[in-house]
Design an enzyme around this catalytic site. Structure first.
Site, PDB file in Angstrom:
ATOM      1  CE  LYS A 163       4.126   1.123   4.315  1.00  0.00           C
ATOM      2  NZ  LYS A 163       3.383   0.553   3.194  1.00  0.00           N
ATOM      3  CD  GLU A 186      -9.981   4.415  13.786  1.00  0.00           C
ATOM      4  OE1 GLU A 186     -10.960   3.657  13.627  1.00  0.00           O
ATOM      5  OE2 GLU A 186      -9.947   5.309  14.639  1.00  0.00           O
ATOM      6  CD  GLU A 209     -11.696  -6.395   7.556  1.00  0.00           C
ATOM      7  OE1 GLU A 209     -10.480  -6.507   7.762  1.00  0.00           O
ATOM      8  OE2 GLU A 209     -12.303  -5.321   7.623  1.00  0.00           O
TER       9      GLU A 209
HETATM   10  P1  NAP Z   1      -2.693  -4.048   6.218  1.00  0.00           P
HETATM   11  O1  NAP Z   1      -2.169  -5.182   5.459  1.00  0.00           O
HETATM   12  O2  NAP Z   1      -2.828  -4.181   7.694  1.00  0.00           O
HETATM   13  O3  NAP Z   1      -1.764  -2.799   5.863  1.00  0.00           O
HETATM   14  C1  NAP Z   1      -2.033  -1.500   6.321  1.00  0.00           C
HETATM   15  C2  NAP Z   1      -0.757  -0.694   6.248  1.00  0.00           C
HETATM   16  O4  NAP Z   1       0.200  -1.245   7.167  1.00  0.00           O
HETATM   17  C3  NAP Z   1      -0.086  -0.723   4.883  1.00  0.00           C
HETATM   18  O5  NAP Z   1       0.513   0.516   4.657  1.00  0.00           O
HETATM   19  C4  NAP Z   1       0.941  -1.809   5.070  1.00  0.00           C
HETATM   20  O6  NAP Z   1       2.002  -1.739   4.158  1.00  0.00           O
HETATM   21  C5  NAP Z   1       1.398  -1.542   6.469  1.00  0.00           C
HETATM   22  N1  NAP Z   1       2.017  -2.689   7.142  1.00  0.00           N
HETATM   23  C6  NAP Z   1       1.919  -4.005   6.844  1.00  0.00           C
HETATM   24  N2  NAP Z   1       2.603  -4.736   7.737  1.00  0.00           N
HETATM   25  C7  NAP Z   1       3.151  -3.868   8.631  1.00  0.00           C
HETATM   26  C8  NAP Z   1       3.941  -4.019   9.806  1.00  0.00           C
HETATM   27  N3  NAP Z   1       4.304  -5.225  10.262  1.00  0.00           N
HETATM   28  N4  NAP Z   1       4.313  -2.907  10.490  1.00  0.00           N
HETATM   29  C9  NAP Z   1       3.927  -1.684  10.067  1.00  0.00           C
HETATM   30  N5  NAP Z   1       3.173  -1.486   8.962  1.00  0.00           N
HETATM   31  C10 NAP Z   1       2.776  -2.567   8.258  1.00  0.00           C
HETATM   32  O7  NAP Z   1      -4.114  -3.596   5.703  1.00  0.00           O
HETATM   33  P2  NAP Z   1      -4.541  -3.452   4.167  1.00  0.00           P
HETATM   34  O8  NAP Z   1      -4.583  -4.818   3.603  1.00  0.00           O
HETATM   35  O9  NAP Z   1      -3.715  -2.429   3.511  1.00  0.00           O
HETATM   36  O10 NAP Z   1      -6.002  -2.812   4.314  1.00  0.00           O
HETATM   37  C11 NAP Z   1      -7.110  -3.549   4.655  1.00  0.00           C
HETATM   38  C12 NAP Z   1      -7.414  -3.519   6.143  1.00  0.00           C
HETATM   39  O11 NAP Z   1      -7.550  -2.164   6.599  1.00  0.00           O
HETATM   40  C13 NAP Z   1      -8.707  -4.179   6.490  1.00  0.00           C
HETATM   41  O12 NAP Z   1      -8.528  -5.013   7.599  1.00  0.00           O
HETATM   42  C14 NAP Z   1      -9.627  -3.030   6.833  1.00  0.00           C
HETATM   43  O13 NAP Z   1     -10.686  -3.351   7.671  1.00  0.00           O
HETATM   44  C15 NAP Z   1      -8.706  -2.084   7.451  1.00  0.00           C
HETATM   45  N6  NAP Z   1      -9.273  -0.725   7.429  1.00  0.00           N
HETATM   46  C16 NAP Z   1      -9.760  -0.204   8.600  1.00  0.00           C
HETATM   47  C17 NAP Z   1     -10.339   1.050   8.612  1.00  0.00           C
HETATM   48  C18 NAP Z   1     -10.865   1.648   9.889  1.00  0.00           C
HETATM   49  O14 NAP Z   1     -10.935   2.849   9.959  1.00  0.00           O
HETATM   50  N7  NAP Z   1     -11.213   0.869  10.895  1.00  0.00           N
HETATM   51  C19 NAP Z   1     -10.425   1.794   7.429  1.00  0.00           C
HETATM   52  C20 NAP Z   1      -9.942   1.232   6.257  1.00  0.00           C
HETATM   53  C21 NAP Z   1      -9.367  -0.040   6.272  1.00  0.00           C
HETATM   54  P3  NAP Z   1       1.921  -2.637   2.806  1.00  0.00           P
HETATM   55  O15 NAP Z   1       0.818  -2.122   2.018  1.00  0.00           O
HETATM   56  O16 NAP Z   1       3.227  -2.388   2.160  1.00  0.00           O
HETATM   57  O17 NAP Z   1       1.747  -4.053   3.269  1.00  0.00           O
END
Ligand code: NAP
Ligand code: MG
Length: 508
Positions: A206, A281, A412
């Protein structure tokens, strides 16, 4: 340098796209389930927007629970029967190498699609999405034939008249739910896919709602190399619907999630209730410390790129800069100069040095952190302003004097926003560096081994860098401490986390 301000200069020029990227963008985007393409059952779709100009460039399927059910069922079936569980490790390795070759042949269109979709620079999407995906598959392909257990001569002291030997086997965990963020979309998708294929698991992926296009393209390539149907399924849609349904699905054995800490926490709760395996992650708030003896010719650009690389939309971004008071003015002057001279522009233009943020909505959240910091007493040393027009541009921003407990220092931001601080001695720099709930990365810039050693022991971070920042490698396990997550991706630990160890006892 003249600032680009006109809407057309800030917008991607689609005449630069290759024919392959153009026709992919125009074609229908569907869900990939059990080796077939189909629309979401309810027929709904979501827009895909180019963040340089706010225009809709494609639509993706908006999957709901019944679509997720079908994908998990396909993955479960493929895991348990059909050609996949019978395939030998070297056959999986060959499939992965073929997939890597197909991606390698499509580097340019993939980089272009990612660039238009995410707003990132074409050089970046080429290196860190398309090319890194090839390297990841080739690295992980090698693991397919190297997943061994151990043999033991057992004692069994309570049966003195019998002898036993034992051994352990590494078996695939089963159906994996891969949920990925929007900042390095293709690469994150492949970081889930590659260990799945190497270990013999199956996948329901996803991708993030904003940036699903390259994952759809990846599914096309998987079917072309002959990965059996149902092994790889791609579900596009909203996290709040498809993501929730996938993470809580009883047919999923492991959730491999990359994204924000808040969503990660929900996923951990779901996984705990169902006793699923989970790797998280999550976010970061990584410190960069520059010691008085650092080589400033590398430390100054290093600190700037630690935060401004990938537009600050990087989990390891060096968003807190601590500089020894004796060199503070010189370092800050250098970093501010780099920020001020950064040419903003669309990713397809090779002269752009920074693209827009992923969306106007995300930029608003980032700007809110900046204005709140200024209200709390911070001064703006660079940036802080958005560019006019529909693009999601924000100038690289540097704040000084923000209180340490302010949200912009503790949370963050995931944007090009740097908080800078001075320190007087190592103890103070270490205390400040460790003063958040996160623990993803940290860097120390010094020419003294004793200083480097002191910091690498003291930093609370999953990865410590010395005289560099943000360097990841496929052979090095990557993961965070505390609010930055649980478990590791990449390296031996990353691939083994897709296996489970089973024990066998044999009477001799
Ligand atoms: P996000 O809002 O947490 O979303 C990540 C993924 O989860 C997306 O596919 C999102 O779908 C999905 N999602 C959202 N709510 C969910 C739920 N309740 N249950 C299951 N899945 C759900 O993160 P983002 O805004 O896309 O990305 C930024 C974040 O990723 C930052 O915090 C960054 O630090 C983190 N990140 C971490 C790493 C690492 O390796 N540590 C690497 C890259 C990024 P939708 O897009 O449809 O909301
Ligand atoms: Mg999100």
């Amino acid at each position: 340098m003249t600032e680009r301000t006109s809407e057309s200069a800030l917008s991607n020029d689609y005449s630069k796209l290759s024919e392959q990227a153009r026709s992919f963008l125009q074609g229908e985007k569907q869900l990939f389930i059990n080796g077939r393409w189909r629309s979401a059952r309810r027929g709904s779709t979501l827009p895909v927007v180019d963040p340089t100009n706010g225009r809709e460039v494609a639509r993706i399927a908006d999957a709901a629970e019944e679509d997720v059910d079908a994908a998990v069922e396909a993955a479960r079936h493929a895991f348990e029967s059909g050609p996949w569980p019978k395939m030998r490790p070297h056959e999986r390795e060959q499939l992965m190498l073929r997939l890597a070759d197909l991606i390698a042949a499509e580097i340019q269109p993939l980089a272009e699609i990612e660039c238009v979709n995410s707003g990132k620079l074409i050089g970046n999407t080429r290196l860190f999405d398309a090319e890194l995906s090839v390297h990841t598959l080739r690295y992980m392909a090698g693991w397919a034939t190297k997943l061994h257990g151990q043999t033991m001569d057992l004692s069994v002291p309570y049966l003195p008249d019998q002898r036993f030997s034992g051994f352990t086997r590494r078996t695939p965990v089963g159906v994996v739910a891969g949920i990925t963020p929007w900042n390095v979309p293709l690469c994150q998708a492949v970081w889930k896919l590659a260990p799945v294929l190497a270990t013999g698991c199956t996948l329901v992926l996803k991708p993030a709602e904003q940036t699903s296009l390259t994952a759809i393209r990846l599914a096309k390539l998987c079917s072309r190399v002959g990965i059996p149907e149902g092994v790889v399924n791609v579900i596009t849609g909203r996290g709040s619907v498809a993501g929730v349904a996938l993470a809580s699905h009883p047919g999923v054995d492991k959730i491999s999630f990359t994204g924000s800490t808040n969503v990660g926490r929900h996923i951990a709760e779901t996984a705990a209730k169902q006793l699923k395996r989970v790797s998280l992650e999550l976010g970061g708030k990584s410190p960069v410390v520059i010691a008085p003896d650092a080589d400033l010719d590398i430390a100054i650009p290093g600190a700037a790129w630690a935060i401004f690389g990938n537009n600050g939309q990087n989990c390891c971004a060096g968003s807190r800069l601590y500089v020894h008071t004796s060199i503070f003015d010189r370092v800050i002057e250098g970093v501010v100069k780099i920020a001020d001279e950064m040419q903003l522009g669309p990713g397809l233009d090779p002269t752009s040095m920074m693209g827009p943020m992923v969306s106007v909505a995300h930029r608003s959240r980032v700007v809110q952190f900046v204005s709140s910091a200024v209200s709390a007493g911070a001064s703006l040393l660079a940036g802080g302003d958005i560019l006019p027009g529909p693009g999601a541009y924000l100038r690289p921003t540097i704040l000084m004097g923000t209180p340490s407990d302010h949200d912009s220092v503790q949370q963050e931001i995931f944007g090009p926003v740097l908080n800078v601080f001075r320190f007087n001695d190592d103890a103070e720099a270490i205390r400040l560096s460790n003063d958040t709930r996160f623990g993803l990365g940290a860097s120390i810039w010094t020419s003294r081994i004793a200083t480097a050693t002191r910091y690498l022991e003291a930093f609370r971070a999953g990865t410590v860098w010395i005289n560099t920042h943000n360097i990841l490698d496929l052979s090095l396990p990557f993961g965070g401490l505390r609010d930055s997550g649980i478990g590791q991706e990449l390296g031996q630990e990353g691939v083994l986390s897709y296996t489970q160890l089973r024990a066998v006892v044999m009477r001799q």
